[in-house]
Each structure stands twice: as structure tokens, then as C-alpha cells.
Motif scaffolding. Sequence first.
Motif, PDB file in Angstrom:
ATOM      1  N   HIS A 275       0.836  -1.205   0.000  1.00 35.44           N
ATOM      2  CA  HIS A 275       0.000   0.000   0.000  1.00 35.44           C
ATOM      3  C   HIS A 275       0.873   1.258   0.000  1.00 35.44           C
ATOM      4  N   GLY A 276       1.904   1.263   0.834  1.00 35.03           N
ATOM      5  CA  GLY A 276       2.792   2.417   0.852  1.00 35.03           C
ATOM      6  C   GLY A 276       3.582   2.562  -0.434  1.00 35.03           C
ATOM      7  N   TYR A 277       4.063   1.441  -0.952  1.00 31.05           N
ATOM      8  CA  TYR A 277       4.890   1.477  -2.156  1.00 31.05           C
ATOM      9  C   TYR A 277       4.080   1.890  -3.386  1.00 31.05           C
ATOM     10  N   TYR A 278       3.013   1.149  -3.677  1.00 27.49           N
ATOM     11  CA  TYR A 278       2.243   1.439  -4.887  1.00 27.49           C
ATOM     12  C   TYR A 278       1.361   2.672  -4.708  1.00 27.49           C
ATOM     13  N   GLY A 279       0.894   2.904  -3.474  1.00 26.20           N
ATOM     14  CA  GLY A 279       0.086   4.088  -3.236  1.00 26.20           C
ATOM     15  C   GLY A 279       0.858   5.360  -3.533  1.00 26.20           C
ATOM     16  N   ARG A 280       2.125   5.398  -3.121  1.00 27.09           N
ATOM     17  CA  ARG A 280       2.931   6.589  -3.394  1.00 27.09           C
ATOM     18  C   ARG A 280       3.421   6.602  -4.836  1.00 27.09           C
ATOM     19  N   ALA A 281       3.791   5.437  -5.368  1.00 23.76           N
ATOM     20  CA  ALA A 281       4.342   5.380  -6.725  1.00 23.76           C
ATOM     21  C   ALA A 281       3.288   5.653  -7.791  1.00 23.76           C
ATOM     22  N   GLU A 282       2.069   5.146  -7.573  1.00 22.80           N
ATOM     23  CA  GLU A 282       1.066   5.203  -8.628  1.00 22.80           C
ATOM     24  C   GLU A 282      -0.268   5.809  -8.202  1.00 22.80           C
ATOM     25  N   GLN A 359       4.900  -4.818 -23.088  1.00 23.37           N
ATOM     26  CA  GLN A 359       4.308  -6.120 -22.785  1.00 23.37           C
ATOM     27  C   GLN A 359       4.466  -7.066 -23.971  1.00 23.37           C
ATOM     28  N   PRO A 360       4.802  -8.334 -23.723  1.00 21.53           N
ATOM     29  CA  PRO A 360       4.823  -9.300 -24.829  1.00 21.53           C
ATOM     30  C   PRO A 360       3.403  -9.605 -25.303  1.00 21.53           C
ATOM     31  N   ALA A 361       3.286 -10.174 -26.484  1.00 21.98           N
ATOM     32  CA  ALA A 361       1.971 -10.545 -27.011  1.00 21.98           C
ATOM     33  C   ALA A 361       1.346 -11.616 -26.125  1.00 21.98           C
ATOM     34  N   LEU A 362       0.091 -11.409 -25.726  1.00 23.85           N
ATOM     35  CA  LEU A 362      -0.618 -12.329 -24.845  1.00 23.85           C
ATOM     36  C   LEU A 362      -1.945 -12.713 -25.468  1.00 23.85           C
ATOM     37  N   SER A 363      -2.320 -13.977 -25.340  1.00 24.45           N
ATOM     38  CA  SER A 363      -3.635 -14.436 -25.794  1.00 24.45           C
ATOM     39  C   SER A 363      -4.611 -14.433 -24.628  1.00 24.45           C
ATOM     40  N   LEU A 364      -5.868 -14.716 -24.886  1.00 25.52           N
ATOM     41  CA  LEU A 364      -6.850 -14.856 -23.811  1.00 25.52           C
ATOM     42  C   LEU A 364      -6.612 -16.170 -23.067  1.00 25.52           C
ATOM     43  N   PRO A 365      -6.964 -16.233 -21.795  1.00 26.21           N
ATOM     44  CA  PRO A 365      -6.621 -17.415 -20.976  1.00 26.21           C
ATOM     45  C   PRO A 365      -7.650 -18.544 -21.026  1.00 26.21           C
ATOM     46  N   ASP A 495       0.178   2.821 -17.507  1.00 24.67           N
ATOM     47  CA  ASP A 495       0.850   3.185 -18.754  1.00 24.67           C
ATOM     48  C   ASP A 495       1.072   1.983 -19.663  1.00 24.67           C
ATOM     49  N   LEU A 496       1.076   0.768 -19.059  1.00 28.15           N
ATOM     50  CA  LEU A 496       1.180  -0.471 -19.835  1.00 28.15           C
ATOM     51  C   LEU A 496      -0.094  -1.278 -19.617  1.00 28.15           C
ATOM     52  N   PRO A 497      -1.183  -0.927 -20.271  1.00 27.75           N
ATOM     53  CA  PRO A 497      -2.452  -1.620 -20.014  1.00 27.75           C
ATOM     54  C   PRO A 497      -2.356  -3.104 -20.340  1.00 27.75           C
ATOM     55  N   PHE A 498      -3.135  -3.893 -19.623  1.00 27.49           N
ATOM     56  CA  PHE A 498      -3.206  -5.338 -19.853  1.00 27.49           C
ATOM     57  C   PHE A 498      -3.881  -5.562 -21.206  1.00 27.49           C
ATOM     58  N   VAL A 499      -3.182  -6.232 -22.111  1.00 27.21           N
ATOM     59  CA  VAL A 499      -3.713  -6.521 -23.444  1.00 27.21           C
ATOM     60  C   VAL A 499      -3.652  -8.027 -23.661  1.00 27.21           C
ATOM     61  N   MET A 500      -4.807  -8.635 -23.869  1.00 25.59           N
ATOM     62  CA  MET A 500      -4.899 -10.078 -24.132  1.00 25.59           C
ATOM     63  C   MET A 500      -5.802 -10.306 -25.342  1.00 25.59           C
ATOM     64  N   GLY A 501      -5.291 -11.002 -26.327  1.00 25.07           N
ATOM     65  CA  GLY A 501      -6.076 -11.286 -27.508  1.00 25.07           C
ATOM     66  C   GLY A 501      -6.591 -10.036 -28.195  1.00 25.07           C
ATOM     67  N   GLY A 502      -5.829  -8.950 -28.068  1.00 22.53           N
ATOM     68  CA  GLY A 502      -6.232  -7.683 -28.682  1.00 22.53           C
ATOM     69  C   GLY A 502      -7.175  -6.854 -27.834  1.00 22.53           C
ATOM     70  N   TRP A 503      -7.661  -7.386 -26.724  1.00 20.29           N
ATOM     71  CA  TRP A 503      -8.544  -6.645 -25.810  1.00 20.29           C
ATOM     72  C   TRP A 503      -7.690  -5.828 -24.851  1.00 20.29           C
ATOM     73  N   ILE A 504      -7.961  -4.526 -24.803  1.00 20.16           N
ATOM     74  CA  ILE A 504      -7.164  -3.594 -24.004  1.00 20.16           C
ATOM     75  C   ILE A 504      -7.941  -3.207 -22.754  1.00 20.16           C
ATOM     76  N   SER A 505      -7.296  -3.322 -21.603  1.00 20.91           N
ATOM     77  CA  SER A 505      -7.945  -3.012 -20.332  1.00 20.91           C
ATOM     78  C   SER A 505      -7.954  -1.504 -20.067  1.00 20.91           C
ATOM     79  N   GLU A 506      -9.083  -1.022 -19.564  1.00 17.93           N
ATOM     80  CA  GLU A 506      -9.215   0.365 -19.129  1.00 17.93           C
ATOM     81  C   GLU A 506      -9.897   0.381 -17.767  1.00 17.93           C
ATOM     82  N   GLY A 507      -9.427   1.219 -16.872  1.00 18.71           N
ATOM     83  CA  GLY A 507     -10.044   1.346 -15.560  1.00 18.71           C
ATOM     84  C   GLY A 507     -11.084   2.441 -15.540  1.00 18.71           C
ATOM     85  N   LEU A 508     -11.973   2.363 -14.562  1.00 16.92           N
ATOM     86  CA  LEU A 508     -13.011   3.380 -14.399  1.00 16.92           C
ATOM     87  C   LEU A 508     -12.876   4.105 -13.061  1.00 16.92           C
TER      88      LEU A 508
END
Length: 538
Positions: A275-282, A359-365, A495-508
Amino acid sequence: MRNNRSRDSKGPSTLRHRRGCLRLLLIFILLGLVQVFLVSCERPDPDVTVISTTAEAGFVVMAEQGGVGNQGQVPPPTPLIHRTMTPFPTYFGTPTPDPTRQGPGDGSSNYDIHVVSLGETLSQIAQTYGTSVDDLVSINNLGDSDLLAIGQQILVPGGSTTVSPSFKSIPDSELVYGPGVKGFDVFSATAEFGGYLSSYQEEVEGVLLGGPAIVQLVADRQFVNPRLLLALLEHKSGWLTNPAAIDDEYPLGYVRQGYEGLYQQLSWAANKLNHGYYGRAEGGLLSFDLADGNRINFAPDINDGTAGIQIFYASLPSATYESWLADVGPDGFFATFNKLFGNPFAYTVDPLWPADLAQPALSLPWPVGETWYFTGGPHGGWADGSAWAALDFAPEHEQLGCYQSEAWVTAIVDGLITRSDMGGVVIDVDGDGFPGTGWTIYYLHLESRDRVPAGTYVRAGDRLGHASCEGGFSNGTHIHIARAYNGRWVSADGDLPFVMGGWISEGLGREYDGLLVRGDAVKEACECREESNAILAD
């Protein structure tokens, strides 16, 4: 001895006794020489200077004249001496200065600036600053009081003028389970120190685990450095070096119902460090509260790893401003770490991420041709303190809750399986056998039945196991999947969104809320099975 003296007093056995004494004397002299030889093998000459400088040193022990220091401020404590001869990596100089960060405010007005961090709501912020949600909405002209974004700056009444020390406790690379830990063995280290931890046992999720295995499990799950966890445990309770148990229920000092035992204590500690590390970093975290009510602003020149240490000690229920200063200063936790493992900055790996990281190319799981459902947007890689690195998916099924699924979970990339236990599977993408270097893919909630064993090299699309509720907490059969690079969680919506099978993650802006976008198609996370969150692997 009394019998010999009795025979000497009688006369006839005197010569025989003297010859026996001479033989005994020769034996003692020889034994003494052997003993001197053995002692010289047991520990190095105290004048030996340690010359190892590799960050990959594992469980290591240091000779007395190490000459290490921290930041040019204090002489280091003398490290403990153990039977092993492997030296600590040495460290000379000062940690690289960190860029000055924005502070929460300068106190020049009636308002302070609060930067919204992971999981925060207006009601929580209002409670922290002793105000109301209505006042925050009015002060900031917020149109919708329910919507906050991570990193958003809002005005809050008043503000703290207390700033944390600038003393740096650890480098960033010593908080994460990254390259600096390669070669470190929790089991060997624990056995070497011989404290209570080496004999401790506890049942975790139905499995009886020893103390070192619990430390390793928490490190694996939360991507927190196991060496750091051992040092925290030693500083608080002495479990690493003291054979006697000190506070068997709450060895890290978090005295709360439901947190009894080493696993819960370490899990809580790792979450606070994250929490301290990522909270301050991001997450824009700039300040925090002590248990005694003091509010502290992070010193603008500390690094994120040190922020993790400061948050951990601030979160102890017994923390006062004075005790907290002692723990985070040069004679507190830092001194304990130094005695156990040498100067923490000797293990520095900087930068953890290269500037051109991709990120390397990733497929859906799941297999091509099958439809699964997007049930969880960006959320903690493990618990709520870590980066929002994970996404959740559930297979097609008419049943809700936890059930046995026959659907297969598949590898999203080629790599070596370095872990397969307690519901978790880890793919080491670079295949070097250590998940703390390079890209790592982390799966959770894979059933033990048919689960791929550790040591298997898999190709993208290979079967790994079945979705379940195993591992950690889950109220429904699904898989949780996340990424890390060099032991640091990679946010799914950063800055490096999760991309699997061409689907790009976005947060709300809220944990578990999010979108997957591919071209014109948009799927929104939902704890449901609807067309709006259905994704076909093609």
C-alpha cells in the motif's frame, strides 16, 4: 580424578600414572591444535574485507570489517556472524537521490491538497480530515459526489505540517520480489539463524505449513521480498534468531481479531508494504495517519520503498509518533536488517523497469472458440494494497458461486511454470526459473485437480487447469490473472495496459470496475453472465 589421586598416594603406580599423564598431555595438545584449526575454519579473520558486490547474493553472512554505510549518516551495525562463509554484498556511498515529489500542501491557506489514492471514497476522505461529504463536494464543486479518479486532487480543510524523516530505509528493489532476491533461500536462511520461526507450524487453507513455507507463500502471493519479511519479523518479535516464542498470536504486532497466526500477520504486513509502495508510486498517496491520531506527510525526497516501510510501522495499532520515529530511523528497522543481511542498499537494482518496457503478445486465458465472462476490472494483484494489476474471468456455467468447472484455463504466453500450489500458478516468461526477473504471469484460483505441475514448460494455449475458488478468498468460481515485471506488479490500467487477444484493459477509477476494448467492441466488467461482458476467444 579422585581415583587417580588415591592410587598416586600408594606409591607403586606413580610411574605408570606419570606416563599416562604424558600421553594425556600429548593428546590434549593435539586436540587443542585440531580445535584451533576447526575454529579457524568456522569463521573468517575479522580483518577480512567483503568484496562481493553482486545483487544476486542469496542468504549471505558478513565478516566483521564490512565497511558498509547508509547515506553517509550513520555507521552500520555489525552484522551477525553465522557458520556460513558467504559474504554480504558490500555497499559504499549513498543512495541515489530521488526526485522531489509534490507535497500535500504548504499550510499557507485554510485548505490542503489531497490526492485520491487506491480505493478511496469521499466518505473516507471526509472522515480522515474531520469534515463532511457535503463540505467536500461544495469546496471542490463536485458535480457527482460518488465519482473520484485515482490521482485526482481535491481540497480538504486544514492539513498536517508534520513531515516524515528523509532517512531512506530500503531501495525500491528491496521491497518487491525482484532481481535483488535471486538466489535467496528462505528455508536456508531460517535454518541458519535457528530461531523460533524454524520450528513454527500453522495450518493455512487446510495445509499444514512450517514457518519458512509461510514466509515464502506470502512473498509469492504478494510479490514482496521474503528477505524484507524476515527482517520485519525479527525486528518486532525476534522470531528469526530467538528460539523462544515471543507473542505466538501476533508476532508482527497487528493485534486484531481474525489476524492471529503468522500467515495472517505476514499477509497484513505485506499488504501494508504494498500500500505504501504502490500508493505513493502510482496512487497519489502523500500522507497517512498514525494510530495515535497524528497525520504525517511523506518527506518529498524519500523513495517509494521507504514509503512502504513508513506506512507499515504507522499502521501498527500501538504506534505513537515517538515509537514510529524510532522504527523508521537509522537505529530501528534499518539496523535490524543490517545486522541480519547487511546494508539493504547493497541489493539495489535500479531501474526496476527499463524506459522502453513493453508487454509481450498475450492471448486470452481460455481455448479458442469458447466464451468466458469479464467479471472483474482492474483490482489488486493480491489484496487491496498492491497495484491494480489483476483482471477476473468466469467460464460459461448455469451455476453461481463456487462449483467444480470442467472448463480449461490456458497459458497466455510461452514460459516455465515456476509455481503451482495453493491455487496459484506462475508462468516465468523468460524461462530462467526465477519469477522475479523479466515478465511474470500470475494465475490464482486454479483447482488442484489437473493443475499443471511446476517445472513444466508451456506454450501459449496449453492447458493449465480449471477455474475454481481455491487459493485466497473467492465467492465464485473464476480465474484471477495479473502481470509483474522484475517483481513489481504492473497495473492493468496504467501506462502499460493489460492486453490479451487484442482486448485492451481500461479502468473506471474504482477497484473491480473497468472495460475491455477491442476496436469498436466494448465489454464492461460485471459479476454476471451477459452479452455486455461476454468475450469469445477467436
